[in-house]
Design a protein around this motif. Sequence first.
Motif, short mmCIF file in Angstrom:
data_model
loop_
_atom_site.label_atom_id
_atom_site.label_comp_id
_atom_site.label_asym_id
_atom_site.label_seq_id
_atom_site.Cartn_x
_atom_site.Cartn_y
_atom_site.Cartn_z
N LEU A 35 40.37 30.28 -42.87
CA LEU A 35 39.25 29.87 -42.02
C LEU A 35 38.79 28.46 -42.35
O LEU A 35 38.43 27.69 -41.47
CB LEU A 35 38.08 30.84 -42.21
N LEU B 124 43.00 22.70 -31.70
CA LEU B 124 44.31 22.58 -31.05
C LEU B 124 44.21 22.87 -29.55
O LEU B 124 43.65 23.89 -29.15
CB LEU B 124 45.30 23.57 -31.68
N ALA B 125 44.74 21.97 -28.74
CA ALA B 125 44.94 22.25 -27.31
C ALA B 125 46.45 22.33 -27.13
O ALA B 125 47.12 21.30 -27.05
CB ALA B 125 44.35 21.16 -26.45
N PRO B 126 47.01 23.55 -27.12
CA PRO B 126 48.48 23.65 -27.03
C PRO B 126 49.00 23.09 -25.71
O PRO B 126 48.23 22.87 -24.77
CB PRO B 126 48.74 25.16 -27.11
N LYS C 38 41.10 26.14 -40.65
CA LYS C 38 41.00 26.30 -39.20
C LYS C 38 39.74 25.62 -38.65
O LYS C 38 39.74 25.10 -37.55
CB LYS C 38 40.97 27.78 -38.82
N ARG C 39 38.69 25.65 -39.44
CA ARG C 39 37.43 25.02 -39.00
C ARG C 39 37.58 23.52 -38.84
O ARG C 39 36.85 22.89 -38.10
CB ARG C 39 36.32 25.30 -40.02
N ALA D 140 48.38 22.89 -37.23
CA ALA D 140 47.32 23.84 -36.87
C ALA D 140 47.42 25.13 -37.68
O ALA D 140 46.53 25.98 -37.61
CB ALA D 140 47.39 24.17 -35.38
N GLY D 141 48.51 25.29 -38.41
CA GLY D 141 48.65 26.50 -39.23
C GLY D 141 49.24 27.67 -38.48
O GLY D 141 49.20 28.81 -38.95
N LEU D 142 49.80 27.42 -37.29
CA LEU D 142 50.38 28.52 -36.50
C LEU D 142 51.83 28.78 -36.88
O LEU D 142 52.34 29.87 -36.67
CB LEU D 142 50.31 28.20 -35.00
N VAL D 143 52.50 27.77 -37.39
CA VAL D 143 53.90 27.91 -37.79
C VAL D 143 54.00 27.48 -39.25
O VAL D 143 53.48 26.43 -39.62
CB VAL D 143 54.82 27.04 -36.90
N ASP E 179 50.88 24.60 -23.47
CA ASP E 179 50.66 25.56 -22.39
C ASP E 179 49.17 25.86 -22.31
O ASP E 179 48.51 26.09 -23.32
CB ASP E 179 51.44 26.86 -22.66
N GLU E 180 48.70 25.88 -21.06
CA GLU E 180 47.27 26.11 -20.84
C GLU E 180 46.82 27.43 -21.45
O GLU E 180 47.52 28.43 -21.33
CB GLU E 180 47.08 26.15 -19.32
N GLY E 181 45.68 27.42 -22.09
CA GLY E 181 45.16 28.64 -22.70
C GLY E 181 43.68 28.81 -22.42
O GLY E 181 42.84 28.35 -23.19
N ALA F 287 39.41 22.85 -27.38
CA ALA F 287 39.85 22.31 -28.67
C ALA F 287 38.73 21.53 -29.35
O ALA F 287 38.69 21.41 -30.57
CB ALA F 287 41.07 21.41 -28.48
#
Lengths: 255, 320
Positions: B76, B84-86, B79-80, B55-58, B88-90, B152
């Motif tokens: 972007l 991502l559905a991590p 990202k498009r 997802a490009g977060l790490v 932990d609920e967000g 997501a």
Amino acid sequence: MSVRLVALVGREVRMLARSWQVVAVYLVLPVVIAGFTREAFATVALVSGSEASGIEQAVAGQAILFATMLLSQLGYAFYEEQAWGTWDRLRAAPVPLAEVVGAKLAVHWSHQTLQSLALVLVGGAVMGLSVEGSVLAVVAVAAAFALAVAGAGFLAFVVSASNAQFNIACYLGALVVAGCGGALVPFDLLPSWARAVGPLMPSYWAMRGFEAAVAPGGSLAEVARHCGVLTATGLALGTAGAVAFRPERRRRSYA
Amino acid sequence: MSPLVEVERVAVTYGRGPAARDALRGVDLGIDAGEVVGLVGRNGAGKSTLMSVVAGLVAPVDGRVRIGGRGQDGSLATKRRVGLAPQDEGIYPTLTVRENLDLFVRLAGRRGAARRRRVEELAEELVLSELLDRRAGQLSGGQRRRVHTALAFAHSPEVLLLDEPTAGVDVETRTALLDAVRRASAAGAAVVYSTHHLHELDQLGCRVAVLDAGRLVADDPIPALLARYAASAIEVDFDGPAPGDGFPGAERVERVEHEAGRLRIVIDDPAAHLGEVATWAAGSDRRVLGIRVVEADLEAVYLRLAGGPAPDADGTPLLR
């Protein structure tokens, strides 16, 4: 404004509106406290031979104190994202993080500005404060001070590791900054050390800016220097925050 | 043709100095458009880290991730393409379900009627239509999980990363989520689906990647995994020690395992040999407590590949 930015700003406004009780408390409390401090400011004004009545200082002082304390709302806006797990969500979403942060800062800057103006308005209605100078100058000072506060708030968020840390820094900072600038008690009554550091505080410039704006003959030109100092402070603090910002940093938070 | 998602020799290390911990150690994985890959492994095996990297977060310390031939640089453009559905609920609890969905649909750049239509579609897809005007914070755990997963899907990404989407949900929610995954895959999305509920992977009929201590220890379709790492068997429980030998059809038996009073006969097509074994067991000098066919399943595969004791500090893989 882009669709994304409209969406982000709308979301921030909606969330702020849903904690309207906090917004209301921050409006009522300063008026109540100004009622207590008004006489002290009036007495000092009389003794020092100032033309001011003291009301404008009492109102401006509370406006400054509570605008500074509103930093807590800005902190919440960031820390809530961490607590709700939406921060990573936004990081992964097709939106530049600068827009996410920018929307938060813009909404909270507007909130702080509007709160200061509302206090001047309410102060006028409740305590007979009249703006004999320039309303536009009052707006300019309120906006410039809010910018300084928002910049400081963003930097405080960036360097804090938890919202507990942020809150301590926020409330302690608000009291020190407001106190040294003459927002809590008249500047002339402050101890010499506080008067020495006063001009380094945004509150000092905001107090003087408000006084100059409401006094007869007050104009945008009269407050240009005050606004310049406040704007520069806000931009400098905000830029420092942006440079030090690490979006991936984990922060301890509770909603 | 290259896979839509290419993970090449990806390594991730958290922390520095003596506290440094390798979360991923040279993981290679390719996922085609329209393919579902089930990601399994114990807690801490690196599943969520792998998703975060895609997802490009790490940022990996080594290796690279490419999405549709383009390096995952957190831009972007990439990202498009990723939703991502991590784990932990967000979601925003103070906003309604509609406002939550609407925000992420808008962030994808949709406006006007297209935006409203997409919100309705998402709600329908994740069985949220009746809940649209309720605050997300007032929903049940399963309902919140559906909202969380729906976000997501908001921008119709080509790559869907679903990190334990069915953790703690009821049967209705699980069914809805699995249906949504099937539809997304049928529409051409590459889906990475991590779970501890292995039967879900059976239901999805997907390829399974097993992570253990940051290493990919298996990556195959389910039938291939079963053939390679699990075997069907007949288990006979005796009152007392199991007899050592003498059962029929010894030449067809792959192996025999003894465990206290249990005899495990690993054999192809065990159901066909059940009667034969039952007759033999009944004729032995031990009392038979039970006899059953044990089919090879993903759980057996998982336990073999990743179910043992925790790995050594140096991350020695657990392939047995």
